[in-house]
Write a protein that holds these residues in place. Structure first.
Motif, PDB file in Angstrom:
ATOM      1  N   CYS A 134     -12.868  -3.594   3.909  1.00 40.56           N
ATOM      2  CA  CYS A 134     -12.511  -4.617   4.901  1.00 40.56           C
ATOM      3  C   CYS A 134     -13.665  -4.797   5.870  1.00 40.56           C
ATOM      4  CB  CYS A 134     -11.239  -4.240   5.658  1.00 40.56           C
ATOM      5  SG  CYS A 134     -11.313  -2.658   6.504  1.00 40.56           S
ATOM      6  N   ILE A 172      -6.159   5.796  -1.048  1.00 41.02           N
ATOM      7  CA  ILE A 172      -6.631   4.413  -1.178  1.00 41.02           C
ATOM      8  C   ILE A 172      -8.013   4.272  -0.555  1.00 41.02           C
ATOM      9  CG2 ILE A 172      -6.198   2.012  -0.484  1.00 41.02           C
ATOM     10  CD1 ILE A 172      -3.197   2.694  -0.455  1.00 41.02           C
ATOM     11  N   ALA A 217      -9.239  -6.150   1.525  1.00 44.73           N
ATOM     12  CA  ALA A 217      -8.418  -7.043   2.350  1.00 44.73           C
ATOM     13  C   ALA A 217      -9.158  -8.351   2.615  1.00 44.73           C
ATOM     14  CB  ALA A 217      -8.075  -6.363   3.675  1.00 44.73           C
ATOM     15  N   VAL A 246      -8.728  -1.296  -3.062  1.00 43.34           N
ATOM     16  CA  VAL A 246      -8.115  -2.478  -2.440  1.00 43.34           C
ATOM     17  C   VAL A 246      -9.159  -3.124  -1.534  1.00 43.34           C
ATOM     18  CG1 VAL A 246      -6.221  -3.321  -0.986  1.00 43.34           C
ATOM     19  CG2 VAL A 246      -5.877  -1.300  -2.434  1.00 43.34           C
ATOM     20  N   VAL A 267      -5.779   6.722   3.596  1.00 41.80           N
ATOM     21  CA  VAL A 267      -6.381   5.406   3.387  1.00 41.80           C
ATOM     22  C   VAL A 267      -7.735   5.421   4.070  1.00 41.80           C
ATOM     23  CG1 VAL A 267      -6.168   2.924   3.754  1.00 41.80           C
ATOM     24  CG2 VAL A 267      -4.112   4.297   3.331  1.00 41.80           C
ATOM     25  N   ASN A 277      -9.663  -5.644  -8.191  1.00 40.78           N
ATOM     26  CA  ASN A 277      -9.070  -4.533  -7.441  1.00 40.78           C
ATOM     27  C   ASN A 277      -7.746  -4.078  -8.046  1.00 40.78           C
ATOM     28  OD1 ASN A 277     -11.221  -4.791  -5.605  1.00 40.78           O
ATOM     29  ND2 ASN A 277     -10.104  -6.377  -4.485  1.00 40.78           N
ATOM     30  N   LEU A 297     -10.033   1.341   0.905  1.00 38.51           N
ATOM     31  CA  LEU A 297      -9.716  -0.014   1.330  1.00 38.51           C
ATOM     32  C   LEU A 297     -10.939  -0.664   1.973  1.00 38.51           C
ATOM     33  CD1 LEU A 297      -6.365  -1.018   3.083  1.00 38.51           C
ATOM     34  CD2 LEU A 297      -8.471  -2.321   3.319  1.00 38.51           C
ATOM     35  N   LEU A 317       0.811  -1.218   0.000  1.00 37.13           N
ATOM     36  CA  LEU A 317       0.000   0.000   0.000  1.00 37.13           C
ATOM     37  C   LEU A 317       0.845   1.270   0.000  1.00 37.13           C
ATOM     38  CD1 LEU A 317      -2.732  -1.104   2.572  1.00 37.13           C
ATOM     39  CD2 LEU A 317      -2.692  -1.409   0.085  1.00 37.13           C
TER      40      LEU A 317
END
Length: 323
Positions: free
Chosen positions: A170, A166, A253, A251, A231, A263, A168, A160
């Motif tokens: 999750c 970003i 996870a 992104v 992020v 992604n 992200l 990253l």
């Protein structure tokens, strides 16, 4: 000497049921007595008359299920024993998320160890797993595949280190806090912004964990500056709703390859054991028998069947009189 009771814990429609103590483990639907391993939604649900869990699991459930009566919670420290109808129960750290527990059930001298979800990788945001010996190991098999090897978390987080903001995706509980801590540790110049739904869970982590996290609540102006060091952590539904988000690297996870395909960067970060971890765990627990659940255990069965009695947990048709 006492023998293993083959139906000590069985799978029913409402969850995993122990008739000998008249309680369920991680039930998905309301029951009289629920022993809960951790606060993820596929293990912890509302509506039970009595809930037995760790302190952190209770805290998370109170946030997620505010209508659940506070008096229904029976809260215990790790390794503090209690008894339900003749079955001795102890919560053992599972290392999955904060408050996650293996559930050791002892009945007539036989130790039955239900793992719940667990991991062996280090994680500064939760209690490290403790491994104990048991007669019967009841283990998850989410990634029980010889081809699955979870990579080093540090190496994944360093992916990253890119000159861009970003987005992200999750899971809000466990994964989001672990990512926050890992980025604080390995990419300290990154500014972590969390979705509003994650904020109360981060704050519970702050109150329980020994690892201080640096983060801020996201607002619309947060990612509009010239600096490209932010992020933004968002839950899966929000991530999927912003498929066409501009000026950010996308992104997600997860330990699952299927969730990485579309992604910009793959981020393999799992909170479960992989194949080698399971074998390491089995060797340390030294069970006489293994019952598998939560996944496909066939490859593990084939690998261990010469030396151990191993099978899926028995399924039993639901009967209302055991409710």
């Amino acid at each position: 000497m006492a023998e293993i009771i083959e139906d000590f814990l069985v799978k029913r429609d409402k969850g995993y049921y122990c008739a000998y103590g008249d309680f369920y483990v991680d039930p998905l639907y309301p029951v009289q007595r629920a022993v809960v391993s951790h606060a993820h939604g596929d293990h912890a649900s509302p509506g039970h008359r009595e809930i037995y869990c760790t302190k952190a699991t209770s805290a998370f459930m109170q946030v997620r299920y505010p209508k659940q009566p506070l008096q229904s919670y029976h809260v215990f420290d790790f390794e503090e024993g209690f008894n339900i109808n003749g079955v001795e129960i102890v919560f053992i750290p599972a290392g999955h998320i904060l408050g996650s527990a293996q559930i050791l059930m002892v009945y007539k001298g036989i130790k039955y160890l239900y793992t719940g979800d667990y991991k062996l990788q280090e994680d500064p945001t939760c209690e490290p797993i403790k491994i104990i010996e048991a007669d019967v190991l009841i283990t998850e098999t989410t990634f029980a595949d010889p081809n699955v090897k979870h990579p080093d978390p540090k190496g994944e987080i360093l992916k990253l280190d890119v000159p861009s903001n970003i987005m992200l995706g999750c899971y809000s509980l466990g994964k989001a806090q672990r990512i926050t801590a890992l980025m604080n540790l390995y990419l300290p110049d990154r500014e972590i912004l969390v979705h509003h739904s994650m904020l109360p869970l981060h704050r519970i982590y702050d109150s329980y964990a020994n690892f201080p996290m640096k983060y801020a609540l996201y607002n619309r102006k947060s990612m509009k500056g010239d600096e490209k060091n932010k992020v933004y952590l968002v839950p899966p539904l929000t991530f999927n709703s912003y498929r066409r988000a501009k000026n950010v690297v996308r992104v997600f996870a997860s330990g699952w390859a299927r969730l990485q395909a579309s992604n910009d960067i793959s981020l393999y970060l799992s909170d479960h054991v992989d194949w080698e971890d399971i074998l390491t765990f089995v060797k340390a627990v030294k069970p006489k028998a293994i019952w598998t659940l939560h996944g496909d255990g066939r490859q593990l069965h084939a690998h261990l069947s010469e030396n151990l009695i191993i099978r899926d947990i028995f399924e039993q048709t639901y009967r209302p009189d055991y409710c």
